[in-house]
Enzyme design. Structure first.
Site, mmCIF file in Angstrom:
data_model
loop_
_atom_site.group_PDB
_atom_site.id
_atom_site.type_symbol
_atom_site.label_atom_id
_atom_site.label_comp_id
_atom_site.label_asym_id
_atom_site.label_seq_id
_atom_site.Cartn_x
_atom_site.Cartn_y
_atom_site.Cartn_z
ATOM 1 C CG HIS A 147 14.834 38.057 -16.597
ATOM 2 N ND1 HIS A 147 14.349 37.022 -15.847
ATOM 3 C CD2 HIS A 147 16.165 38.128 -16.335
ATOM 4 C CE1 HIS A 147 15.339 36.483 -15.172
ATOM 5 N NE2 HIS A 147 16.444 37.129 -15.442
ATOM 6 C CG ASN A 187 25.561 37.843 -12.679
ATOM 7 O OD1 ASN A 187 25.395 39.057 -12.762
ATOM 8 N ND2 ASN A 187 25.331 37.037 -13.695
ATOM 9 C CG ASP A 211 18.952 40.155 -18.404
ATOM 10 O OD1 ASP A 211 20.052 40.423 -17.881
ATOM 11 O OD2 ASP A 211 18.450 39.012 -18.387
ATOM 12 N NE ARG A 265 28.640 40.197 -18.484
ATOM 13 C CZ ARG A 265 27.659 39.319 -18.213
ATOM 14 N NH1 ARG A 265 27.396 38.973 -16.972
ATOM 15 N NH2 ARG A 265 26.958 38.771 -19.179
ATOM 16 C CG HIS A 325 24.212 41.146 -16.142
ATOM 17 N ND1 HIS A 325 24.305 40.309 -15.050
ATOM 18 C CD2 HIS A 325 22.940 41.017 -16.597
ATOM 19 C CE1 HIS A 325 23.135 39.691 -14.861
ATOM 20 N NE2 HIS A 325 22.291 40.105 -15.787
ATOM 21 C CG HIS A 334 17.111 34.373 -13.023
ATOM 22 N ND1 HIS A 334 17.822 34.735 -14.140
ATOM 23 C CD2 HIS A 334 16.501 33.197 -13.341
ATOM 24 C CE1 HIS A 334 17.649 33.822 -15.090
ATOM 25 N NE2 HIS A 334 16.866 32.872 -14.616
ATOM 26 C CG HIS A 354 28.075 36.434 -22.583
ATOM 27 N ND1 HIS A 354 28.616 36.087 -21.374
ATOM 28 C CD2 HIS A 354 26.734 36.385 -22.417
ATOM 29 C CE1 HIS A 354 27.644 35.826 -20.504
ATOM 30 N NE2 HIS A 354 26.483 36.008 -21.115
ATOM 31 C CG HIS A 387 18.019 42.875 -15.317
ATOM 32 N ND1 HIS A 387 17.163 41.872 -14.916
ATOM 33 C CD2 HIS A 387 19.218 42.272 -15.494
ATOM 34 C CE1 HIS A 387 17.805 40.728 -14.854
ATOM 35 N NE2 HIS A 387 19.069 40.945 -15.223
#
Ligand code: DOR
Ligand code: ZN
Ligand code: ZN
Length: 461
Positions: A248, A109, A316, A79, A77, A195, A320, A75
Site C-alpha cells: 500500500h 495479523n 488491503d 480475519r 485481511h 508495511h 472492522h 493484500h
C-alpha cells in the site's frame, strides 16, 4: 483442439467438457477474441472458436460479457478465528467473488498471530472446506529464524513485516537482523512484504499532537507521508536487489525509492482514488493505515500508476465492526475493499484511462509473478479461475449490499461503469448476477510454485 480420453477398453473417445462458456469476448494474450472457454476438472480445457469447442454438460451464456483471467488480490485481511466477528473465511471469500476476485492472499495479523508453520497449517485447515475463493497465506517472521524453513515448507506465499508494529519477537528494528531475515526468506523462496512506516517519526508526531483532537485527526497527523518515505528509504538502502514488496504505497516519493532499489510496489484503490479532504465528511469510515493523502500526492500517485511504475493494485481489505469504527476513543484503521477494487479499475478502463492489458498486469499477472502463483492466466491447462464482466453496466457502490461483514465504504454512493457479473473459481460458478452461488469449499489453498525452495541455510542459534 477437441480433448480426447482413452476409454477403459483403450478406445479413443471424444470427451465432453464440464462447462462451456459461450458468447463471451475473451481477453487472450492482449487481444479481445470472440469465442468459447471449455472447462474440465477445474482446468481450462479449450479456448477458441465456438465451432471447434467440445460438447459440454453445462452451457453458460456469457453473451455481452468480457472474460478476464481471475484477479488475485494480494493484500487481504480475512480475519476469522479470534476476529471472526469482523470477517470470517466464508464471508471474506464471498466478498471476494462478489467483487470478481478469484484469489486472495491473507495477512498474518490475526488473533492468534500467524508466525509459525503450525499456525499457518492450522489456518489453512480451518479455511479448507469453507472458502469460495482461492486463499494463500502470509506469515510474520518467527521469533527464531530457524522456523523460517518450516514456514516456507508449510506453503506461505510471503513473509509480512509491519515496521511500525512488528508483531514478532524477532528484533526487526536491528538492521543486521532484518537483512539476515530477508536474505534467508528469499533463499527459501519467500518474498518479504513490508508495511513501511517509520516508528520513530510516528512516535515523534504523536508527542507533538495538541490536546483535544478527535481520534481520526490524531491518527492522520501521527502517520504523515514522511513516515512512509523514511521507512522505504531505509529499506532501499539496506535491502537493495532483494525480493522485497512494498505494500500500500501512498506517497509518490516512496514509490520512486522502492523502484530504484528493485522492489515491487503495490497501491490500493483508496490511495489512488480518494484524498484526505474526505476525512471532513466521512471521518472514521475513511480511516486506514496509511491514511488518505492530500490531493496533490494522490494525483501524482495515480500518474505513477498510469506510467507503469506500480506493479500491482491490491485492496488491503481490512474489515472492522461498524461499532468499532464509530467508537469515540480508539478507531481501528481499515476499510473493506474486496467488492470495490475491480469495479473501480473497470471504471478506469470504461472511461479510457487504463487499458485492459494494464488492468490484467496489475491484478492478475503482477501478483502471480511476485508471489509465484499458478493463477491469473487464461490458458489451456491452467486452473479455471475467471471473471465475466460487463464493461457498460453502470452501478452505484452500496455497502449495505456487501457480502463482507463490514458494510461501510468511503466509496459509498459513487457511480461506476463496469462490473463483475460472474465469477468462476476452479471451474465452478461461485458468483452470478448479484448472488453467491458457490459450493462451500470450492476455493483451493494457494501455494507458490516453480521457485527455488528449500535452499536456505540454517541459521545458527
Ligand atoms: O488500515 C489498516 N488496517 N492498515 C494496517 O496496516 C492494518 C489493517 C488491519 O489489520 O486492520
Ligand atoms: Zn499495512
Ligand atoms: Zn493490510
Amino acid at each position: 483442439m477437441r480433448k480426447h480420453e482413452r476409454s477403459a477398453k483403450g478406445k479413443v473417445v471424444g470427451m465432453e467438457a464440464d462447462t462451456c462458456i459461450k458468447g463471451a469476448h475473451i481477453l487472450y494474450h492482449g487481444e479481445v477474441l470472440k469465442g468459447c472457454i471449455a472447462i474440465s476438472d477445474g482446468k481450462i480445457a479449450f479456448l477458441g472458436k465456438e465451432a471447434n469447442a467440445p460438447r459440454a454438460e453445462r452451457i453458460l451464456d456469457a453473451r455481452g460479457l468480457l472474460a478476464l483471467p481471475g484477479p488475485i488480490d494480494a493484500h487481504v485481511h480475512l480475519r476469522d478465528e479470534g476476529l471472526a466477528y469482523k470477517e470470517d473465511f466464508y464471508s471474506g471469500t464471498c466478498s471476494a467473488v462478489a467483487g470478481g476476485i478469484t484469489s486472495v492472499l491473507d495477512m498474518p495479523n490475526n488473533s492468534p498471530l500467524v508466525d509459525s508453520a503450525s499456525r499457518l497449517a492450522e489456518r489453512a485447515r480451518k479455511a479448507r472446506g469453507t472458502i469460495v475463493a482461492n486463499v494463500g497465506f502470509y506469515s510474520l517472521l518467527p521469533a527464531d529464524l530457524n522456523g523460517l524453513r518450516a514456514i516456507a515448507e508449510a506453503g506461505a506465499v510471503a513473509i509480512k513485516v509491519f515496521m511500525h508494529e512488528p508483531r514478532t519477537e524477532l528484533p526487526v528494528w536491528d538492521e543486521a537482523m532484518l537483512l539476515k531475515a530477508v536474505s534467508l526468506a528469499n533463499r527459501l523462496g519467500l518474498p518479504v512484504a513490508f508495511h513501511a512506516e517509520d516508528p520513530g517519526i510516528i512516535g515523534e508526531a504523536k508527542c507533538k499532537l495538541r490536546p483535544g483532537l478527535d481520534p481520526v485527526s490524531k491518527f492522520v497527523l501521527s502517520h504523515p507521508p514522511e513516515a512512509e518515505v523514511e521507512a522505504v528509504g531505509k529499506l532501499a538502502r539496506l535491502l537493495r536487489g532483494l525480493r522485497v514488496h512494498i505494500c500500500h504505497a501512498s506517497v509518490p516519493r516512496a514509490v520512486e525509492l522502492a523502484k530504484g532499489a528493485g522492489f515491487t510496489v503495490e497501491a490500493t484503490p483508496h490511495h489512488l482514488f480518494l484524498s484526505s479532504d474526505l476525512y471532513e465528511r466521512l471521518g472514521p469510515i475513511a480511516l486506514m493505515d496509511p491514511p488518505l493523502r492530500p490531493r496533490e500526492l494522490v494525483m501524482a500517485l495515480r500518474a505513477l500508476l498510469y506510467d507503469g511504475l506500480i506493479d500491482i493494485v491490491a485492496s488491503d481489505h481490512a474489515p472492522h465492526a461498524l461499532g468499532e469504527k464509530l467508537s469515540t476513543d480508539h478507531v481501528p484503521p481499515g476499510i473493506p475493499g474486496l467488492e470495490t477494487m475491480l469495479p473501480l479499475l473497470l471504471n478506469e478502463v470504461a472511461e479510457g484511462r487504463l487499458s485492459l492489458q494494464h488492468l490484467i498486469s496489475l491484478v492478475c499477472e503482477g501478483p502471480a509473478r511476485i508471489f509465484g502463483l499458478r493463477a491469473g492466466r487464461l490458458e489451456v491447462g491452467w486452473p479455471a479461475d475467471l471473471v465475466l464482466v460487463d464493461l457498460r453496466a453502470k452501478h452505484v457502490v452500496k455497502p449495505d449490499a456487501f457480502f463482507s461483514k463490514a458494510k461501510f465504504s468511503p466509496f459509498e454512493g459513487l457511480e461506476l461503469r463496469g462490473r463483475p457479473i460472474g465469477t468462476i473459481v476452479n471451474g465452478q460458478l461461485a458468483f452470478w448476477d448479484g448472488e453467491v452461488v458457490a459450493r462451500r469449499g470450492c476455493g483451493r489453498i494457494l501455494k507458490p510454485e516453480g521457485q527455488s525452495r528449500g535452499q536456505g541455510d540454517e541459521v545458527p542459534s
